[in-house]
Design an enzyme around this catalytic site. Structure first.
Site, PDB file in Angstrom:
ATOM      1  NE  ARG A 286      25.347  19.028 105.256  1.00  0.00           N
ATOM      2  CZ  ARG A 286      24.928  19.914 104.352  1.00  0.00           C
ATOM      3  NH1 ARG A 286      24.194  20.950 104.737  1.00  0.00           N
ATOM      4  NH2 ARG A 286      25.214  19.763 103.075  1.00  0.00           N
TER       5      ARG A 286
ATOM      6  CE  LYS B   3      13.417 -22.473  98.231  1.00  0.00           C
ATOM      7  NZ  LYS B   3      14.745 -23.076  98.180  1.00  0.00           N
TER       8      LYS B   3
HETATM    9  C1  UD1 Z   1      23.261  23.036  97.733  1.00  0.00           C
HETATM   10  C2  UD1 Z   1      23.425  24.429  97.144  1.00  0.00           C
HETATM   11  C3  UD1 Z   1      22.503  25.404  97.874  1.00  0.00           C
HETATM   12  C4  UD1 Z   1      21.074  24.915  97.789  1.00  0.00           C
HETATM   13  C5  UD1 Z   1      20.945  23.466  98.292  1.00  0.00           C
HETATM   14  C6  UD1 Z   1      19.565  22.950  97.943  1.00  0.00           C
HETATM   15  C7  UD1 Z   1      25.751  24.563  96.421  1.00  0.00           C
HETATM   16  C8  UD1 Z   1      27.101  25.161  96.668  1.00  0.00           C
HETATM   17  N1  UD1 Z   1      24.790  24.876  97.288  1.00  0.00           N
HETATM   18  O1  UD1 Z   1      23.717  23.100  99.069  1.00  0.00           O
HETATM   19  O2  UD1 Z   1      22.602  26.675  97.280  1.00  0.00           O
HETATM   20  O3  UD1 Z   1      20.253  25.774  98.547  1.00  0.00           O
HETATM   21  O4  UD1 Z   1      21.909  22.623  97.644  1.00  0.00           O
HETATM   22  O5  UD1 Z   1      19.299  21.719  98.533  1.00  0.00           O
HETATM   23  O6  UD1 Z   1      25.576  23.874  95.445  1.00  0.00           O
HETATM   24  N2  UD1 Z   1      27.852  16.874  95.367  1.00  0.00           N
HETATM   25  C9  UD1 Z   1      28.724  16.334  94.429  1.00  0.00           C
HETATM   26  N3  UD1 Z   1      30.046  16.621  94.520  1.00  0.00           N
HETATM   27  C10 UD1 Z   1      30.558  17.446  95.466  1.00  0.00           C
HETATM   28  C11 UD1 Z   1      29.667  18.001  96.415  1.00  0.00           C
HETATM   29  C12 UD1 Z   1      28.318  17.700  96.337  1.00  0.00           C
HETATM   30  O7  UD1 Z   1      28.302  15.578  93.547  1.00  0.00           O
HETATM   31  O8  UD1 Z   1      31.784  17.657  95.477  1.00  0.00           O
HETATM   32  C13 UD1 Z   1      26.419  16.524  95.293  1.00  0.00           C
HETATM   33  C14 UD1 Z   1      25.900  15.891  96.567  1.00  0.00           C
HETATM   34  O9  UD1 Z   1      26.001  14.466  96.500  1.00  0.00           O
HETATM   35  C15 UD1 Z   1      24.451  16.367  96.629  1.00  0.00           C
HETATM   36  C16 UD1 Z   1      24.460  17.647  95.820  1.00  0.00           C
HETATM   37  O10 UD1 Z   1      25.683  17.700  95.124  1.00  0.00           O
HETATM   38  O11 UD1 Z   1      23.562  15.448  96.043  1.00  0.00           O
HETATM   39  C17 UD1 Z   1      24.332  18.892  96.717  1.00  0.00           C
HETATM   40  O12 UD1 Z   1      25.410  18.909  97.645  1.00  0.00           O
HETATM   41  P1  UD1 Z   1      25.185  19.332  99.157  1.00  0.00           P
HETATM   42  O13 UD1 Z   1      26.491  19.274  99.848  1.00  0.00           O
HETATM   43  O14 UD1 Z   1      24.054  18.591  99.754  1.00  0.00           O
HETATM   44  O15 UD1 Z   1      24.788  20.885  98.975  1.00  0.00           O
HETATM   45  P2  UD1 Z   1      24.008  21.800  99.989  1.00  0.00           P
HETATM   46  O16 UD1 Z   1      24.925  22.232 101.057  1.00  0.00           O
HETATM   47  O17 UD1 Z   1      22.738  21.187 100.394  1.00  0.00           O
HETATM   48 CA    CA Z   2      21.903  19.179 100.104  1.00  0.00          CA
END
Ligand code: UD1
Ligand code: CA
Length: 458
Positions: free
Chosen positions: A18, A356
């Site tokens: 995103r 520098k």
């Molecule tokens: C997540 C939560 C949601 C919460 C929100 C808060 C889940 C399923 N949902 O959603 O409930 O309200 O955060 O901000 O967890 N990441 C990994 N590996 C992956 C996928 C993601 O390390 O395979 C990491 C991403 O880099 C990120 C974090 O996990 O830093 C959260 O992932 P993101 O996709 O942003 O989750 P949200 O949709 O925001």
């Molecule tokens: Ca997130």
């Protein structure tokens, strides 16, 4: 009862689709520092540099940005969701043998150490605790579902939420920061599935599984604390950066730093400023810069990793990086100080001067239109307008030494390596290729010849 041991894990492997950027999301910067740095900073008081990080998308870039943390990186080969990220890291964090694990989304950079403490206080009290917020716009967050006794029943992701199945949403959502009791959560991990709208393994499904197994789950409610908001889009990043900028500037003002026109001042999170320093907007200060009491930084100045001693003055429109500005030194307006510059007490660098890797001794002056590179300038020396150190022969860099008290006449080229001795004088317009002895004088320019000028008389 002694506090249980706690390990920390940051989830930072996601693609960050995103953000519409090729860069891993956790490397997007806020106030000059990657998002992940902000998370490390929040963890530092409690965990030092012991936190584990799950990396995957752009892992090598993240490693390059944080070489000091890389020994504790865990690779998530494919990004199959936050639950999968936890599974990938589980064995590694458990070999450390901690009773609890704090898990935090890497895209929550505004979180403070104090907020984390509220969650960590739950250690020893429950099997799973997580932080919940009630933001103005709960749109994309995981929804917290509670039963009729207000006890947490599940977290349901926004995409999967249905009012028919889960009841009307309350506005309480998951902040993405969890405290997991290792012995209780380990057995649940293998039961995470991906039968949902995203086809991903959700860490949030652990809540429902734990409740079904009769484990204790606590949702720590933090109201509309914007510092717990995750960042998913460029707009959210910029909004969070503005909020953090304001928070930092106001904290400095409250501690006694005089910041004029504060809405135009940007100060990075690692910058240390003593009460009694004075800053005029617009001004940007980044990195590990320090500003002492009694220093004055003028408007339209951009500063990175520089230190300012008491009584120094930076006039308007300067660009300063990797520099030590000594007590009572004066810089600018319109000066450019590059890495390795040291201005000792009372030294002066004026307009359109670039410096520098050069030390200017006590009270030395380069007031106008000069380039000093790879040079040592002795105390009290005066560098005339238009002086250039010719430090580069196309292949190598060489040093210029200018002794204390020396006087370099205007428009002089000093061809390095070369030394101008103590109290020596160089005549204006010289090209100096040989050393000038202490107290000596040198002039190296064509002699003036006066010729007659025949003007036609009409
Ligand atoms: C997540 C939560 C949601 C919460 C929100 C808060 C889940 C399923 N949902 O959603 O409930 O309200 O955060 O901000 O967890 N990441 C990994 N590996 C992956 C996928 C993601 O390390 O395979 C990491 C991403 O880099 C990120 C974090 O996990 O830093 C959260 O992932 P993101 O996709 O942003 O989750 P949200 O949709 O925001
Ligand atoms: Ca997130």
């Amino acid at each position: 009862m002694p506090t249980p041991t706690i390990a920390a894990l940051i989830l930072a492997a996601g693609k960050g689709t995103r953000m519409h950027s090729a860069k891993p999301k956790v490397l997007q910067t806020m106030l000059g520092e990657p998002m992940l740095r902000h998370v490390y900073n929040a963890l530092a008081p409690r965990f030092g540099s012991e936190a584990f990080t799950v990396v995957g998308h752009g892992a090598e870039l993240v490693e390059r940005a944080f070489p000091e943390m890389a020994a504790r990186f865990v690779i998530q080969g494919e990004q199959l969701g936050t639950g999968h990220a936890l599974q990938a890291a589980w064995e590694t964090i458990n070999t450390a043998g901690a009773a609890y694990c704090l898990v935090i989304n890497g895209d929550t950079p505004l979180v403070s150490a104090e907020a984390l403490d509220r969650l960590l206080a739950q250690a020893g009290c429950c099997d799973i605790a997580f932080m919940s917020i009630t933001p103005r716009d709960p749109a994309g967050f995981g929804r917290v579902v509670r039963d009729e006794n207000r006890r947490v029943a599940a977290i349901v992701e926004a995409k999967d939420y249905s009012v028919a199945e889960h009841g009307p949403a309350t506005g309480e959502v998951n902040a993405g920061i969890y405290l997991l009791r290792a012995a209780s959560v380990g057995p649940l991990l293998g039961r995470l599935g991906n039968d949902n709208r995203s086809g991903e393994y959700y860490i949030t499904d652990l809540i429902g599984l734990a409740v079904a197994d009769g484990l204790t789950v606590e949702g720590v409610q933090c109201g509309d604390d914007v510092s717990l908001m995750g960042i998913n889009s460029p707009r959210e990043l910029i909004r969070a950066e503005s909020a953090l900028r304001r928070r930092i500037v106001e904290a400095h003002i409250d501690r006694g730093v005089l910041i004029h026109n504060p809405e135009t001042v940007i100060i990075g999170p690692g910058v240390v400023i003593e009460p009694g320093a004075e800053i005029f907007g617009h001004c940007e200060i980044y990195g590990a810069s320090t500003v002492a009491a009694g220093a004055r930084l003028g408007s339209y100045t951009h500063i990175t990793n520089a230190s300012f001693a008491p009584g120094c003055v930076v006039r308007e429109f300067c660009h300063i990086e990797g520099t030590e500005v000594g007590p009572d030194a004066v810089v600018g307006p319109y000066a450019r100080l590059r890495p390795g510059t040291v201005l000792r007490t009372g030294a002066r660098v004026g307009n359109f001067v670039e410096v520098k890797k050069t030390v200017l001794g006590e009270g030395a002056k380069a007031s106008h239109l000069t380039y000093l590179g790879d040079a040592e300038v002795g105390a009290g020396a005066n560098i005339g307008a238009g002086t250039i150190t010719c430090n580069y022969d196309g292949k190598n860099k060489f040093t210029t030494v200018i002794g204390p008290g020396a006087f370099i006449g205007s428009n002089t080229a000093l061809v390095a390596p070369v030394t101008v001795g103590r109290d020596a004088l160089v005549g204006a317009g010289s090209t100096i290729t040989k050393d000038v002895p202490d107290e000596g004088g040198a002039i190296a320019r064509a002699k003036q010849t006066n010729i007659s000028r025949r003007l036609k008389k009409s």
